[in-house]
Design an enzyme around this catalytic site. Structure first.
Site, mmCIF file in Angstrom:
data_model
loop_
_atom_site.group_PDB
_atom_site.id
_atom_site.type_symbol
_atom_site.label_atom_id
_atom_site.label_comp_id
_atom_site.label_asym_id
_atom_site.label_seq_id
_atom_site.Cartn_x
_atom_site.Cartn_y
_atom_site.Cartn_z
ATOM 1 N N LYS A 93 21.246 44.375 121.891
ATOM 2 C CA LYS A 93 22.309 43.401 121.692
ATOM 3 C C LYS A 93 21.839 42.009 122.119
ATOM 4 O O LYS A 93 21.980 41.038 121.399
ATOM 5 C CB LYS A 93 23.547 43.820 122.484
ATOM 6 C CG LYS A 93 24.686 42.859 122.338
ATOM 7 C CD LYS A 93 25.849 43.244 123.193
ATOM 8 C CE LYS A 93 26.804 42.068 123.306
ATOM 9 N NZ LYS A 93 27.886 42.299 124.240
ATOM 10 N N GLU A 127 12.466 46.139 128.774
ATOM 11 C CA GLU A 127 11.866 47.380 128.261
ATOM 12 C C GLU A 127 11.736 47.339 126.740
ATOM 13 O O GLU A 127 10.696 47.684 126.166
ATOM 14 C CB GLU A 127 12.739 48.592 128.630
ATOM 15 C CG GLU A 127 12.765 48.930 130.105
ATOM 16 C CD GLU A 127 13.922 48.264 130.842
ATOM 17 O OE1 GLU A 127 14.390 47.191 130.387
ATOM 18 O OE2 GLU A 127 14.351 48.805 131.878
ATOM 19 N N GLY A 163 27.393 47.001 125.157
ATOM 20 C CA GLY A 163 26.241 47.862 124.893
ATOM 21 C C GLY A 163 26.591 49.344 124.898
ATOM 22 O O GLY A 163 26.247 50.086 123.981
ATOM 23 N N ARG A 164 27.315 49.781 125.935
ATOM 24 C CA ARG A 164 27.601 51.228 126.044
ATOM 25 C C ARG A 164 28.716 51.666 125.110
ATOM 26 O O ARG A 164 29.074 52.833 125.081
ATOM 27 C CB ARG A 164 27.903 51.587 127.500
ATOM 28 C CG ARG A 164 28.967 50.730 128.148
ATOM 29 C CD ARG A 164 28.973 50.867 129.660
ATOM 30 N NE ARG A 164 29.894 49.921 130.277
ATOM 31 C CZ ARG A 164 29.604 48.662 130.601
ATOM 32 N NH1 ARG A 164 28.397 48.203 130.376
ATOM 33 N NH2 ARG A 164 30.504 47.877 131.162
ATOM 34 N N GLU A 195 28.500 52.542 134.596
ATOM 35 C CA GLU A 195 28.272 51.119 134.342
ATOM 36 C C GLU A 195 29.614 50.408 134.124
ATOM 37 O O GLU A 195 29.767 49.229 134.454
ATOM 38 C CB GLU A 195 27.348 50.928 133.128
ATOM 39 C CG GLU A 195 26.700 49.552 133.080
ATOM 40 C CD GLU A 195 25.533 49.453 132.106
ATOM 41 O OE1 GLU A 195 24.373 49.606 132.518
ATOM 42 O OE2 GLU A 195 25.790 49.215 130.914
ATOM 43 N N HIS A 204 21.341 78.262 135.718
ATOM 44 C CA HIS A 204 20.155 78.727 136.444
ATOM 45 C C HIS A 204 19.535 77.612 137.268
ATOM 46 O O HIS A 204 18.403 77.719 137.705
ATOM 47 C CB HIS A 204 19.145 79.301 135.444
ATOM 48 C CG HIS A 204 19.743 80.408 134.634
ATOM 49 N ND1 HIS A 204 19.740 81.722 135.047
ATOM 50 C CD2 HIS A 204 20.442 80.371 133.469
ATOM 51 C CE1 HIS A 204 20.388 82.463 134.147
ATOM 52 N NE2 HIS A 204 20.831 81.662 133.184
ATOM 53 N N LYS A 246 16.664 43.178 137.818
ATOM 54 C CA LYS A 246 15.853 42.573 136.742
ATOM 55 C C LYS A 246 15.212 41.280 137.239
ATOM 56 O O LYS A 246 14.034 41.008 136.979
ATOM 57 C CB LYS A 246 16.741 42.240 135.536
ATOM 58 C CG LYS A 246 17.343 43.435 134.831
ATOM 59 C CD LYS A 246 18.146 42.938 133.624
ATOM 60 C CE LYS A 246 19.015 44.031 133.037
ATOM 61 N NZ LYS A 246 19.921 43.546 131.994
HETATM 62 O O1 F6P Z 1 21.704 48.170 131.701
HETATM 63 C C1 F6P Z 1 22.234 46.961 131.321
HETATM 64 C C2 F6P Z 1 22.410 46.841 129.842
HETATM 65 O O2 F6P Z 1 22.829 45.547 129.566
HETATM 66 C C3 F6P Z 1 23.367 47.863 129.234
HETATM 67 O O3 F6P Z 1 24.686 47.520 129.392
HETATM 68 C C4 F6P Z 1 22.912 47.890 127.819
HETATM 69 O O4 F6P Z 1 23.393 49.001 127.141
HETATM 70 C C5 F6P Z 1 21.417 47.897 128.010
HETATM 71 O O5 F6P Z 1 21.193 47.077 129.136
HETATM 72 C C6 F6P Z 1 20.621 47.401 126.840
HETATM 73 O O6 F6P Z 1 20.985 46.087 126.530
HETATM 74 P P1 F6P Z 1 20.532 45.406 125.185
HETATM 75 O O7 F6P Z 1 21.166 46.139 124.067
HETATM 76 O O8 F6P Z 1 20.978 43.992 125.276
HETATM 77 O O9 F6P Z 1 19.029 45.515 125.092
#
Ligand code: F6P
Length: 525
Positions: free
Chosen positions: A211, A217, A268-269, A354, A385, A494
């Site tokens: 987003k 990452e 995002g979630r 979150e 298990h 971060k």
């Molecule tokens: O962990 C923080 C966060 O902003 C989440 O809310 C989101 O789902 C994830 O990182 C990935 O964010 P983006 O879609 O901006 O890469």
């Protein structure tokens, strides 16, 4: 009641009544509530504590709750203006208070000409429908392109878990001709490198889902994928990379010019239903993706219209708050008895922790109650298990949520029967316990569980199930008075990671504590 001035749960008269009720009937001093006795005394307990919502049946009867507590919890929801808050969410009001934004995920599920879309959201809805059409026709194009054998989806958190879960859950709905899907999330390059093993650049499509297009990452993996593509003589970046983002301008800086966009108001979630769902559409096709949206929409309508007493997301959230703040349970365990739903605990973990893992309300005041519990779990029957020993005989009581699916979705009927028998048996064993002369073999019982039942696992039922969890999370957050749509708690780590990276290889540099400095020296000195 105006949703912005609604009282927080602890300010509502019902809160004190619930506390008194707890002390009188549920606390250790009161001899504590006993589920076995409750069933013996009330032949209507099972049906009366069960609810049918669209596609999801829920049996809440094996929880440590009685009719009075349930009635007081309903009163709590009314006094806290949960319905006004829900209506504000669905009307696109800025319920994400700290970021002054709406939460638009329900709008993403509204079909064309939906009479329930509020007038003020019609333009936004039109844009969403246009994006969806473009997204789904691209998905069909990819599915029809015999040259594309593999799709690598790069994203993390909400840009990974929702689509990954949906693709796993709907395996039986993936057409044989669809390209293979690979998901990459971790900063650890082993994740990307193992996904790339055996792939050919000219036969691979990369989806970069972020987003913000600022997530470390995802950017690291996207850059590495671009390098791999170039090193393998891939030339047509525009044809082999697509971005799903609210920031196409930033994606373009990385050289990714084909974009499907999402609104800033989609968290995002909560974003599976947006462009982030592209891998799902590639896997199950445009019609399948529309069915997923339709299932979620049916749950949205249930949430919007069902009275408090029969509103499943609301009732689950009220139970969650009762368990967290009165019974004092610090975690909740989810065990889906369906291999396809094995990622659901991780998805719910992000959703709940979150969204509601916060200590101040949306006015910045400390919340004098516990908020999100630890969410954990794993698929059944494997987890029988692993951690079930602790659930049955450990010192902590952990409410367990079972999910079962009546239709097997495969031809091995008797094996499916066995699986379902195990799910039922575990829920019953937790409740009834067992006496034994040897203390090591004694089961205390009286351990609570909720049992959710789907008729089958398909795009509609999955959509409804996920929307159910989303709304439940929102309602609990609403009672606690917190903003369920921000996530400031992920920022500090971060920032520090960037500072550490900047000092890499320079022993003694950086203004860190001794422990961090010493570890940094060992790793990068
Ligand atoms: O962990 C923080 C966060 O902003 C989440 O809310 C989101 O789902 C994830 O990182 C990935 O964010 P983006 O879609 O901006 O890469």
């Amino acid at each position: 009641m105006n949703w912005q001035n609604r009282p927080r749960c602890d300010q509502a008269p019902a809160w004190a009544l619930l506390r008194a009720h707890y002390e009188q009937h549920f606390s250790a001093n009161a001899g504590a509530f006993d589920l076995r006795a409750a069933f013996a005394q009330d032949p209507r307990r099972a049906p009366d504590f069960s609810l049918q919502a669209p596609y999801v049946f829920a049996d809440l009867s094996k929880n440590l709750i009685d009719r009075n507590a349930r009635q007081l919890l309903g009163q709590l929801a009314r006094e806290c203006g949960v319905e006004a808050h829900r209506d504000a969410l669905l009307a696109g009001e800025p319920v994400n208070v700290t970021e002054q934004r709406p939460a638009l995920h329900p709008l993403l599920r509204a079909p064309q000409n939906d009479p329930n879309v509020p007038d003020g959201l019609r333009d936004e809805h039109l844009k969403i429908l246009q994006e969806l059409d473009a997204l789904l026709s691209f998905a069909e194009q990819v599915r029809a392109d015999a040259n594309i054998t593999d799709v690598v989806h790069i994203g993390i958190g909400g840009s990974d878990l929702g689509p990954r879960l949906a693709v796993q859950a709907l395996t039986e709905h993936v057409s044989a001709s669809a390209p293979r899907l690979h998901f990459v999330a971790n900063m650890d390059a082993h994740d990307l490198l193992s996904a790339l093993r055996g792939l050919q650049p000219e036969r691979t499509l990369f989806i970069v889902a972020s987003k913000s297009f600022g997530t470390a990452e995802t950017l690291a993996n996207a850059r590495a994928a671009l390098d791999w593509f170039g090193a393998g003589d891939g030339v047509d970046v525009a044809g082999h990379f697509v971005a799903l983002t609210a920031r196409p301008d930033v994606a373009a800086q990385l050289g990714i010019t084909r974009c499907f966009s999402m609104a800033e108001g989609v968290g995002g979630r909560y974003s599976l239903w947006s462009a982030i769902g592209l891998p799902v559409a590639i896997a199950i096709g445009a019609a399948g993706f529309r069915a997923l949206l339709a299932g979620a929409r049916t749950m949205d309508r249930h949430f919007a219209t069902a009275p408090i007493a029969t509103n499943l997301p609301l009732q689950l959230a009220l139970l969650d708050v009762w368990q967290r703040d009165f019974l004092g349970f610090a975690s909740r365990c989810l065990v889906p008895y369906r291999h396809g739903l094995r990622l659901l605990p991780a998805w719910w973990q992000q959703l709940e922790m979150e969204s509601n893992g916060k200590r101040v309300d949306s006015h910045g005041r400390a919340v004098p109650a516990h908020t999100a519990p630890v969410i954990w779990g794993a698929e059944g029957s494997n987890s029988q298990h692993t951690f079930f020993q602790m659930l049955h005989q450990g010192t902590q009581t952990v409410p367990v949520e079972f999910i079962a699916v009546r239709e097997a979705g495969h031809p091995l009927a008797s094996q499916h029967r066995q699986l379902l028998a195990h799910a039922l048996a575990q829920a019953r064993a937790l409740m009834v316990g067992a006496d034994h002369a040897d203390p090591a073999r004694q089961f205390p019982g009286n351990r609570p569980s909720t049992f959710l039942l789907l008729e089958r696992l398909d795009p509609q039922t999955l959509g409804a199930l996920l929307a159910l969890y989303e709304h439940r999370t929102f309602v609990a957050g609403s009672l606690w008075g917190i903003d369920s749509f921000d996530q400031w708690g992920v920022e500090l780590g971060k920032t520090i990671a960037r500072a550490i990276e900047a000092q890499w290889g320079q022993p003694g540099a950086g203004d860190f504590d001794d422990s961090t400095s010493a570890l940094l020296a060992r790793l990068g000195g």
